[in-house]
Design an enzyme around this catalytic site. Sequence first.
Site, PDB file in Angstrom:
ATOM      1  N   TYR A 140       0.908  -1.146   0.003  1.00  0.00           N
ATOM      2  CA  TYR A 140      -0.086   0.140   0.232  1.00  0.00           C
ATOM      3  C   TYR A 140       0.924   1.101   0.030  1.00  0.00           C
ATOM      4  CZ  TYR A 140      -3.168   3.536   2.291  1.00  0.00           C
ATOM      5  OH  TYR A 140      -4.165   4.567   2.504  1.00  0.00           O
ATOM      6  N   ILE A 170      -7.786   7.777  10.007  1.00  0.00           N
ATOM      7  CA  ILE A 170      -9.323   8.630  10.167  1.00  0.00           C
ATOM      8  C   ILE A 170      -9.965   7.812  10.820  1.00  0.00           C
ATOM      9  CG2 ILE A 170     -10.999   9.725   8.590  1.00  0.00           C
ATOM     10  CD1 ILE A 170      -8.180  10.728   8.016  1.00  0.00           C
TER      11      ILE A 170
HETATM   12  C1  AKB Z   1      -4.578   2.371   6.913  1.00  0.00           C
HETATM   13  O1  AKB Z   1      -4.320   2.231   7.970  1.00  0.00           O
HETATM   14  O2  AKB Z   1      -4.073   1.553   6.063  1.00  0.00           O
HETATM   15  C2  AKB Z   1      -4.999   3.630   6.431  1.00  0.00           C
HETATM   16  C3  AKB Z   1      -3.944   4.747   6.171  1.00  0.00           C
HETATM   17  C4  AKB Z   1      -3.177   5.374   7.334  1.00  0.00           C
HETATM   18  O3  AKB Z   1      -3.555   5.047   5.025  1.00  0.00           O
HETATM   19  N1  AKB Z   1      -6.011   4.284   7.446  1.00  0.00           N
END
Ligand code: AKB
Length: 317
Positions: A140, A170
């Site tokens: 990610y 969030i």
């Molecule tokens: C996650 O935990 O992957 C998301 C972020 C911090 O981008 N909430």
Amino acid sequence: METGTILVTGANGQIGTVLTAELRRRYGASAVLSTDIRQAGSNNILFEELDVLDKERLSALIAKYEVRQIYHLAAILSAKGEQNPKWAWEINMAGLFNILEAAKDHGLRVFFPSSIAVFGGMTPRVNTPQYAVLQPETVYGISKVAGENWCQYYHQKYGVDVRSVRYPGIIGYESLPGGGTTDYAVEIFHYAVKGQTYECFLEPDSRLPMMYMPDAIRATLELMEAPPEAVKIRSSYNLAGTNFTPAEIAREIQKHIPGFAVTYKPDFRQQIAASWPESIDDGYAREHWGWEPRYGLAEITADMLEHLREYYAASVS
Ligand code: AKB
């Protein structure tokens, strides 16, 4: 401001649900086209199913609805991405390319959500600066670093008006997160209000940057409504709200619900959290487009508990 139709991808997700509702409140229900791979949610008045990998359908929807802006929220988050890295990469990267290409071809303004996940273990963890080492440890995070750079590239080469922030975790009561490392900070409130013990998947002292949903929505819209010359960073802006640990949020909830208990059973998400910053320096967002957060941990806790109590009371009556 003349926005034309605004298209939101991932509109049924945690941020999309709330952002879509706010965009409709500001610009009118018929000015916002919500899209998602999943069926319409409750606030989806004008809704089309859209897989962001389907370039032709994206183009057709842009033409049909005369779209002028896209909020591209569809993505696979940090924890879920680790279960299937290639799939996460495909959705996050090919999806973004489709959006950037469409923006280039149709002259659209784009919002791209980046994340604190762009940082990794080599980055200073306290007051992490805007320009720091970007060596993320999740697929990610890798996709967000690449995405930020592609956004800047499309801006510099093709003049695409793309804007982005690096969201912290969030927290909100209107929607649930899905597949992130910061999800605990929403789940914990639901357990507290239901009178249940919460088993936290992070360690008690794992500090992370966090933000209340109203601040996140306001930041997003303030950036998207800023005059183009104010948006000087076209990769992505650091953005800070507050920061806390699981133990601190548990203590804050216990001020309202003294019997609330939390146990700790860290899993693979602890390692992700340990590679992320504890706090963020968002000086450029403050300086360039006037960003200022409003919610700290005490305000978030009181507001979350009030709304979730109402929600669960209404759902049993
Ligand atoms: C996650 O935990 O992957 C998301 C972020 C911090 O981008 N909430």
